[in-house]
Design a protein around this motif. Structure first.
Motif, PDB file in Angstrom:
ATOM      1  N   SER A 175     -86.834 -16.920  43.796  1.00 38.78           N
ATOM      2  CA  SER A 175     -86.656 -16.385  42.329  1.00 38.78           C
ATOM      3  C   SER A 175     -87.637 -15.876  41.730  1.00 38.78           C
ATOM      4  O   SER A 175     -88.852 -15.714  42.293  1.00 38.78           O
ATOM      5  N   THR A 176     -87.359 -15.178  40.465  1.00 41.77           N
ATOM      6  CA  THR A 176     -88.404 -14.540  39.574  1.00 41.77           C
ATOM      7  C   THR A 176     -89.649 -15.331  39.386  1.00 41.77           C
ATOM      8  O   THR A 176     -90.922 -14.905  39.772  1.00 41.77           O
ATOM      9  N   ALA A 211     -93.108 -11.312  34.481  1.00 38.69           N
ATOM     10  CA  ALA A 211     -91.517 -11.174  35.053  1.00 38.69           C
ATOM     11  C   ALA A 211     -91.062  -9.621  34.317  1.00 38.69           C
ATOM     12  O   ALA A 211     -90.403  -8.994  34.862  1.00 38.69           O
ATOM     13  N   CYS A 212     -91.615  -9.426  33.111  1.00 36.66           N
ATOM     14  CA  CYS A 212     -91.541  -8.305  32.584  1.00 36.66           C
ATOM     15  C   CYS A 212     -91.942  -7.002  33.471  1.00 36.66           C
ATOM     16  O   CYS A 212     -91.079  -6.164  33.495  1.00 36.66           O
ATOM     17  N   THR A 213     -92.969  -7.147  34.060  1.00 37.04           N
ATOM     18  CA  THR A 213     -93.315  -6.081  35.137  1.00 37.04           C
ATOM     19  C   THR A 213     -92.418  -5.931  36.048  1.00 37.04           C
ATOM     20  O   THR A 213     -92.226  -4.803  36.479  1.00 37.04           O
ATOM     21  N   LEU A 214     -92.015  -6.990  36.650  1.00 33.96           N
ATOM     22  CA  LEU A 214     -90.877  -6.893  37.640  1.00 33.96           C
ATOM     23  C   LEU A 214     -89.837  -6.184  37.200  1.00 33.96           C
ATOM     24  O   LEU A 214     -89.208  -5.485  37.829  1.00 33.96           O
ATOM     25  N   ARG A 215     -89.268  -6.385  36.169  1.00 33.23           N
ATOM     26  CA  ARG A 215     -88.072  -5.833  35.695  1.00 33.23           C
ATOM     27  C   ARG A 215     -88.545  -4.619  35.198  1.00 33.23           C
ATOM     28  O   ARG A 215     -87.507  -3.525  35.695  1.00 33.23           O
ATOM     29  N   TYR A 216     -89.488  -4.009  34.965  1.00 30.81           N
ATOM     30  CA  TYR A 216     -89.802  -2.481  34.449  1.00 30.81           C
ATOM     31  C   TYR A 216     -89.746  -2.004  36.060  1.00 30.81           C
ATOM     32  O   TYR A 216     -89.286  -0.772  36.003  1.00 30.81           O
ATOM     33  N   TRP A 217     -90.376  -2.419  36.698  1.00 30.51           N
ATOM     34  CA  TRP A 217     -90.634  -1.673  38.218  1.00 30.51           C
ATOM     35  C   TRP A 217     -89.224  -1.382  38.708  1.00 30.51           C
ATOM     36  O   TRP A 217     -89.064  -0.733  39.495  1.00 30.51           O
ATOM     37  N   GLU A 218     -88.416  -2.704  38.515  1.00 32.55           N
ATOM     38  CA  GLU A 218     -87.003  -2.565  39.059  1.00 32.55           C
ATOM     39  C   GLU A 218     -86.365  -1.077  38.685  1.00 32.55           C
ATOM     40  O   GLU A 218     -85.662  -0.613  39.386  1.00 32.55           O
ATOM     41  N   GLU A 219     -86.686  -0.632  37.216  1.00 36.68           N
ATOM     42  CA  GLU A 219     -86.070   0.494  36.697  1.00 36.68           C
ATOM     43  C   GLU A 219     -86.696   1.424  37.195  1.00 36.68           C
ATOM     44  O   GLU A 219     -86.064   2.394  37.471  1.00 36.68           O
TER      45      GLU A 219
END
Length: 67
Positions: free
Chosen positions: A9-10, A21-29
């Motif tokens: 999980s995140t 988590a915001c870094t993981l979401r950004y890197w996903e983009e």
């Protein structure tokens, strides 16, 4: 013998990598190679391979910032 987890999980990935988590979401983009599984609620789940990719991205970014 404990079976190996397939997905993390995140919050688990944040704890393993020290990243928010915001870094993981950004890197996903930003990095198309990073594509965690999303369930019907939108929760992300990462494989061991993706966690290693996250760690490699972090190392590369840290290296670039040192230049």
């Amino acid at each position: 013998m404990t079976p190996t987890k397939i997905y993390h999980s995140t919050p688990e990935v944040c704890q393993l990598t020290g990243l928010p988590a915001c870094t993981l979401r950004y890197w996903e983009e930003q990095f198309t190679q990073l594509s965690p599984y999303k369930d019907e609620h939108g929760h992300r789940y990462y494989t061991d391979k993706e966690i290693e990719l996250i760690k490699q991205i972090e190392i590369n970014i840290d290296y670039i910032l040192m230049l």
